[in-house]
Design an enzyme around this catalytic site. Structure first.
Site, short mmCIF file in Angstrom:
data_model
loop_
_atom_site.label_atom_id
_atom_site.label_comp_id
_atom_site.label_asym_id
_atom_site.label_seq_id
_atom_site.Cartn_x
_atom_site.Cartn_y
_atom_site.Cartn_z
N ASP A 46 0.64 -1.29 0.02
CA ASP A 46 -0.03 -0.20 0.03
C ASP A 46 0.77 1.28 0.16
O ASP A 46 0.31 2.41 0.37
CB ASP A 46 -1.14 0.09 1.18
CG ASP A 46 -0.66 0.59 2.52
OD1 ASP A 46 0.54 1.16 2.40
OD2 ASP A 46 -1.45 0.57 3.31
N CYS A 62 -27.84 -6.07 3.65
CA CYS A 62 -27.48 -5.47 5.00
C CYS A 62 -27.07 -4.16 4.63
O CYS A 62 -26.39 -3.85 3.76
CB CYS A 62 -26.51 -6.57 5.57
SG CYS A 62 -25.38 -5.90 6.85
N CYS A 64 -17.64 0.87 10.83
CA CYS A 64 -17.98 0.14 9.89
C CYS A 64 -17.64 -1.29 9.63
O CYS A 64 -18.35 -1.98 9.04
CB CYS A 64 -17.93 0.91 8.58
SG CYS A 64 -16.27 1.29 8.05
N CYS A 85 -14.99 11.23 6.51
CA CYS A 85 -14.56 9.95 7.07
C CYS A 85 -13.84 10.00 8.41
O CYS A 85 -12.51 11.00 8.28
CB CYS A 85 -13.81 9.11 6.20
SG CYS A 85 -13.30 7.48 6.86
N CYS A 112 -23.08 -1.29 7.94
CA CYS A 112 -21.85 -0.18 7.97
C CYS A 112 -22.39 1.00 7.40
O CYS A 112 -21.73 1.82 7.99
CB CYS A 112 -20.88 -1.06 7.08
SG CYS A 112 -21.48 -1.05 5.22
N CYS A 130 -23.06 -9.02 0.36
CA CYS A 130 -23.58 -8.04 1.34
C CYS A 130 -25.24 -8.30 1.10
O CYS A 130 -25.72 -7.88 2.38
CB CYS A 130 -23.20 -6.63 0.87
SG CYS A 130 -21.56 -6.09 0.84
N CYS A 168 -10.99 4.92 12.74
CA CYS A 168 -12.19 4.59 13.07
C CYS A 168 -12.76 3.08 12.47
O CYS A 168 -12.53 2.74 11.44
CB CYS A 168 -13.49 5.57 12.56
SG CYS A 168 -15.11 5.06 13.03
N CYS A 205 -20.00 -5.36 10.67
CA CYS A 205 -20.29 -6.40 9.40
C CYS A 205 -20.38 -7.63 10.06
O CYS A 205 -19.55 -8.41 10.85
CB CYS A 205 -19.12 -6.31 8.78
SG CYS A 205 -19.37 -7.33 7.11
N CYS A 220 -22.01 4.63 10.45
CA CYS A 220 -21.21 5.73 10.53
C CYS A 220 -21.51 7.10 11.27
O CYS A 220 -22.59 7.41 11.00
CB CYS A 220 -21.01 5.91 9.02
SG CYS A 220 -19.72 7.28 8.55
#
Length: 331
Positions: free
Chosen positions: A124, A181, A234, A204, A184, A178, A231, A238, A188
């Site tokens: 990354d 659902c 989210c 965010c 998430c 998903c 944070c 899940c 937030c």
């Protein structure tokens, strides 16, 4: 043997939709002040633009999940909530070496079959669209919160890649699981999702506490609560994380002193003490001033009057952003 929990392979041309989606993300301004995303748009959108010889991309996952409720620190206004991934050693330091070892093993295997190849490894720090590539390889799918979700690992894991010119066999892409659902999206604190599968970094908390360098917008400060670095809301809600497994890597196990440190203990850190306390931690890269900015917002949100003295002591701090947040915390 190297500690990775999953591995899958994608073709270099497996994400043709990525450039257009990235272009729209940037056009909407959802990258906030992360100008490096716009500057590397061409290379980011297509792996072959990053390295023309790329034929396959080996994608890998390494879990960092810990024990207990990751959101527990949110219940104590005197404590600081730190994202789970940052409670341990900097993952770059751990994964990069393992990745290079695996890449060399791959080349050695190819040579035994009379094939010469080349590799490039990434954790990354390069313009790589990690999550679309991981979905194309079959490691998981990008959930409505835009993070990668695995049916086997949940979503508490790091991603890494090996780009190679070797003609490796590819795996089948993963599909979305998903369903209806929206846990998430609903959890937030700052409504950072304008729609499912879309994230506006400007709202965010992970962006605001880590990447954003200046004063955090006034309207968003109350919603930050005591989150001082990242944070996890989210991710934590899940349902697929019921399959998450605790990390096998000892260096990725969270430090006890970072599980829920007291705001009063953090707010007084000077630059030297900050660097010493967070040595080897991902938190070190944001610097002392940004961390204290975040801690002061948490102190203001705490409503605990006895913490006011800590903000008062920073009204004359050399850093303008610290002074400004001290004023806000006191008010």
């Amino acid at each position: 043997e190297l500690g990775f929990d999953a591995c899958a392979i994608a073709d270099a041309d497996a994400i043709p939709q990525a450039p257009g989606r990235l272009r729209q993300f940037l056009a909407d301004g959802h990258h906030a002040t992360m100008e490096w995303m716009a500057e590397t748009e061409t290379r980011r959108g297509a792996p072959r633009e990053l390295w023309a010889d790329t034929r396959r991309i080996v994608t890998l996952a390494m879990t960092y999940a810990g024990e207990g409720d990751p959101l527990a620190p949110l219940q104590d206004p005197r404590a600081a909530a730190i994202s789970v991934y940052a409670r341990n050693r900097d993952y770059h330091d751990i994964i990069k070496g393992r990745l290079k070892e695996l890449a060399q093993h791959l080349l050695a295997q190819a040579r035994r079959q009379g094939v010469e190849g080349a590799v490039k490894v990434f954790v990354d720090t390069a313009p790589v669209m990690e999550k679309p590539l991981a979905q194309a390889a079959g490691l998981g799918w990008q959930g409505k919160h835009t993070n990668l979700v695995s049916r086997d690992l949940g979503s508490w894991f790091f991603l890494a890649e090996i780009f190679t010119d070797l003609p490796l066999p590819v795996d089948a892409a993963e599909t979305d699981h998903c369903g209806s659902c929206r846990a998430c999206l609903d959890v937030c604190p700052t409504n950072a999702f304008p729609a499912a599968y879309r994230l506006d970094a400007r709202r965010c908390i992970s962006y605001l506490t880590i990447e954003h360098k200046g004063a955090i917008p006034h309207a968003l400060r109350p919603a930050m609560g005591n989150r001082i670095y990242g944070c996890d809301d989210c991710l934590a809600v899940c349902p697929w994380n019921k399959f998450a497994r605790s990390t096998r890597e000892e260096k990725l196990r969270g430090r006890e002193d970072l599980a829920a440190p007291m705001l009063a203990d953090l707010v007084g850190l000077g630059d030297a003490a900050f660097r010493s306390h967070f040595s080897g931690s991902p938190i070190k890269r944001i610097g002392r001033d940004r961390l204290i900015r975040n801690v002061l917002i948490a102190i203001g949100n705490s409503g605990k009057r006895d913490l006011a003295i800590h903000a008062e002591r920073l009204l004359a701090d050399p850093a303008p952003v610290v002074r400004a947040m001290a004023v806000w915390a006191l008010s």
